[in-house]
Design an enzyme around this catalytic site. Structure first.
Site, short mmCIF file in Angstrom:
data_model
loop_
_atom_site.label_atom_id
_atom_site.label_comp_id
_atom_site.label_asym_id
_atom_site.label_seq_id
_atom_site.Cartn_x
_atom_site.Cartn_y
_atom_site.Cartn_z
CB SER A 1 -12.51 -66.43 -95.16
OG SER A 1 -12.45 -67.84 -95.93
CG ASP B 1 -10.02 -70.99 -95.23
OD1 ASP B 1 -10.25 -72.25 -94.54
OD2 ASP B 1 -10.92 -70.28 -95.75
CG ASP C 1 -12.83 -69.82 -91.86
OD1 ASP C 1 -12.08 -69.67 -92.85
OD2 ASP C 1 -14.04 -69.45 -92.16
CG ASP D 1 -14.75 -71.82 -94.73
OD1 ASP D 1 -13.30 -71.38 -95.06
OD2 ASP D 1 -15.61 -70.86 -94.93
#
Length: 574
Positions: free
Chosen positions: A146, A300, A302, A304
């Site tokens: 993340s 961010d 990734d 999400d």
């Protein structure tokens, strides 16, 4: 097994040419680092497992990844041959060793005879969630840490509903993981065998996602406005899908921060790749000023989580909080659905227990219920799945204060791509009405009251840090405050015991949410404090929320709450 015995076992079993052997040699004189690398196994938290890259059982490396995949493989095998044939969808982000770890998962699952569907190149987490459902896979794995710093990587596991695994399934997988004698001796399939079980996926799944994305639009014509957008993926996976999404929906006035469009595991221009942080927006703001952008969007690594910067009344860019972004999206979605006679009577908004009460206040104006869940988007996804079966509620929107949003349930995790196109649509729509997103937020405050929230975290690493976190929570649980800054505590919600306590009468009722190591205090003036350990990082987190007549009073109240609680926890300055 003691940590030193585990260390000696690794030295005996590691292949002679393994790079991890050299890394162990580098730290063998540092007793503290060596112990921290081996004193425990890397733990599963709210989002799977996450840790610093390096050798050891408490680090992310190919062997701890194999162990996690072994647990998943044994879990799938227990469900029969049909589950093995359904296979596992696998995606990865731009971090160090992400692609390698993704293939290690596929190779370990292959030893069980389980098929894998692996993305041909990096993709956002929400695309992995979508792929699980689209491909009718039995599970999913996302390799990501993340928004953690560059030295981290991690692994999230998903069920066949596309949601992160619930605690019960995660516990079963951990049980299977514990049956492995050693991470290093776990069997993997040969390259030839893997080729028979592996299917590469890519643009075809992207296109299916983009078709679904069209369905969450409320005003498709908004894309034709003159709104100027700047987008940055912070060196991660976001830019690829954001470009496809904006192009598909017709947004033409989008500028991408060129330096941060390139995947980079070191996050060179964004050392803290977190859209909550002002530093992450530095280049986006520079770009925004050059092109006179109305809004700046950042995902961010990734993709999400989504952050946004908007222009205030002075024309300066300011960052909105996750709570404020969610409030704007709720107002836009409910208002537009009501105007178009699309608002279902059984509609529901979902948020976590540490997310602003402003959401509930907005939803109630439209006659819409708000449901609280535990922290972690998998609990929101769990409720979506429940509503699909019972048909007693219609999901409209879910979010958490940590910049995670979901509008279309074709994904079952937070989705920054969805949030980006919805915010662009909302900004375009309001611009046509002569309002900026900042002015919309002020109108919301004027209508439902000025809500302000903040979070403080204390990073406590290693074995000693874990013990400190337990001690702090234990202290608040054993001696709960009855007043805070002269304001009475009305209720205490202890999610570990599952009890809600009325402080005035001592009456106890049972909470409806699952047990979790969380304590929440609700005060007489509507303020609240929530304390919990992070499930993905070595931190204890303190959440605060207040409601006041204006921003100055809210700022004063929340500042006093922060100071008092951190003093009480003996961690002032966290």
């Amino acid at each position: 097994m003691l940590w030193r015995e585990k260390y000696e076992q690794w030295l005996q079993q590691l292949p002679a040419n393994d790079p991890l052997r050299e890394q162990l040699s580098d730290i063998q004189q540092d007793e503290r680092k060596l112990e921290d690398s081996f004193y425990k196994n890397l733990e599963f938290g709210t989002g799977g497992m996450r840790g610093i890259l390096g050798p050891g059982t408490n680090r992310m490396n190919i062997y701890t990844v194999r162990k996690a995949a072994y647990g998943l493989g044994a879990f799938i095998e227990s469900q029969g041959e049909g589950a093995k044939q359904c296979g596992v969808a696998i995606a990865y982000d731009s971090r160090h060793q992400s692609q390698e770890f993704a293939l290690e998962v596929a190779k370990t699952l292959g030893a069980f005879g389980i098929r894998s569907f692996v993305y041909e190149s990096l993709r956002p987490t929400p695309l992995l969630s979508f792929a699980v459902r689209h491909l009718s896979a039995v599970a999913g794995v996302m390799i990501t840490a993340s928004h953690n710093p560059p030295e981290y990587n991690g692994l999230k596991m998903y069920g066949d509903d596309g949601a992160q695994l619930p605690p019960e399934a995660a516990d079963l997988i951990v049980g299977y993981m514990d049956q492995a004698e050693s991470e290093i001796t776990i069997e993997t399939i040969s390259e030839e065998g893997l080729n028979k079980l592996l299917t590469w996926i890519g643009n075809d799944v992207d296109q299916a996602y983009l078709e679904k994305l069209k369905m969450i639009q409320l005003n498709p014509e908004a894309a034709q406005s003159e709104l100027s957008i700047v987008f940055t993926g912070l060196h991660g996976t976001g830019t690829l899908m954001a470009k496809k999404a904006f192009d598909t929906l017709g947004y033409r006035n989008v500028t991408y921060v060129e330096e941060q469009s390139i995947p980079d595991p070191e996050f060179t221009t964004a050392p803290s790749p977190n859209p909550e942080e002002p530093e992450a927006f530095r280049l986006a703001i520079e770009t925004g000023k050059k092109v006179n952008a109305d809004i700046l969007l950042a995902t961010d690594p990734d993709a999400d989580r989504l952050g946004i910067a908007v222009r205030n009344q002075e024309g300066e860019y300011i960052l909105l909080t996750g709570n404020q972004i969610g409030a704007i999206l709720i107002e836009y979605i409910l208002d537009q659905k009501q105007q178009k006679n699309m608002l279902p009577e059984n509609g529901v908004i979902m948020k976590t227990i540490v997310t602003t009460e402003m959401a509930r206040a907005i939803a109630s104006r439209y006659g819409i219920d708000t449901i609280d869940t535990l922290t972690g988007f998998k609990f929101i996804a769990e409720k979506i799945q429940e509503f699909e079966k019972t048909n007693n509620k219609t999901f409209l929107f879910g979010y958490e204060e940590s910049y995670g949003f979901l509008a279309g349930d074709f994904v079952r995790d937070k989705d920054a791509i969805q949030a980006a196109v919805l915010l662009a649509e909302a900004a375009s729509h309001y611009t046509n009405e002569g309002l900026s997103l900042y002015e919309v937020l002020i109108e919301i405050f004027n209508t439902v009251g000025y809500h302000k929230e903040t979070t403080r975290s204390l990073k406590l690493e290693g074995k000693d840090g874990a013990e400190q976190i337990r001690s702090i929570l234990g202290s608040f649980r054993a001696e709960p405050p009855k007043t805070i800054n002269g304001v009475n505590v009305l209720t205490i919600e202890d999610y570990q015991t599952g009890k809600k306590i009325d402080v005035r009468t001592s009456q106890q009722t049972m909470l409806v949410l699952p047990n979790s190591n969380v304590i929440k205090y609700i005060l007489e003036d509507g303020s609240w404090i929530c304390i919990r350990p992070s499930g993905t990082e070595p931190k204890i987190k303190f959440y605060y929320g207040v409601k006041a007549e204006d921003s100055a009073i809210a700022a004063e109240r929340i500042s006093a709450l922060v100071e008092t609680i951190l003093e009480r926890a003996a961690v002032k300055g966290a």
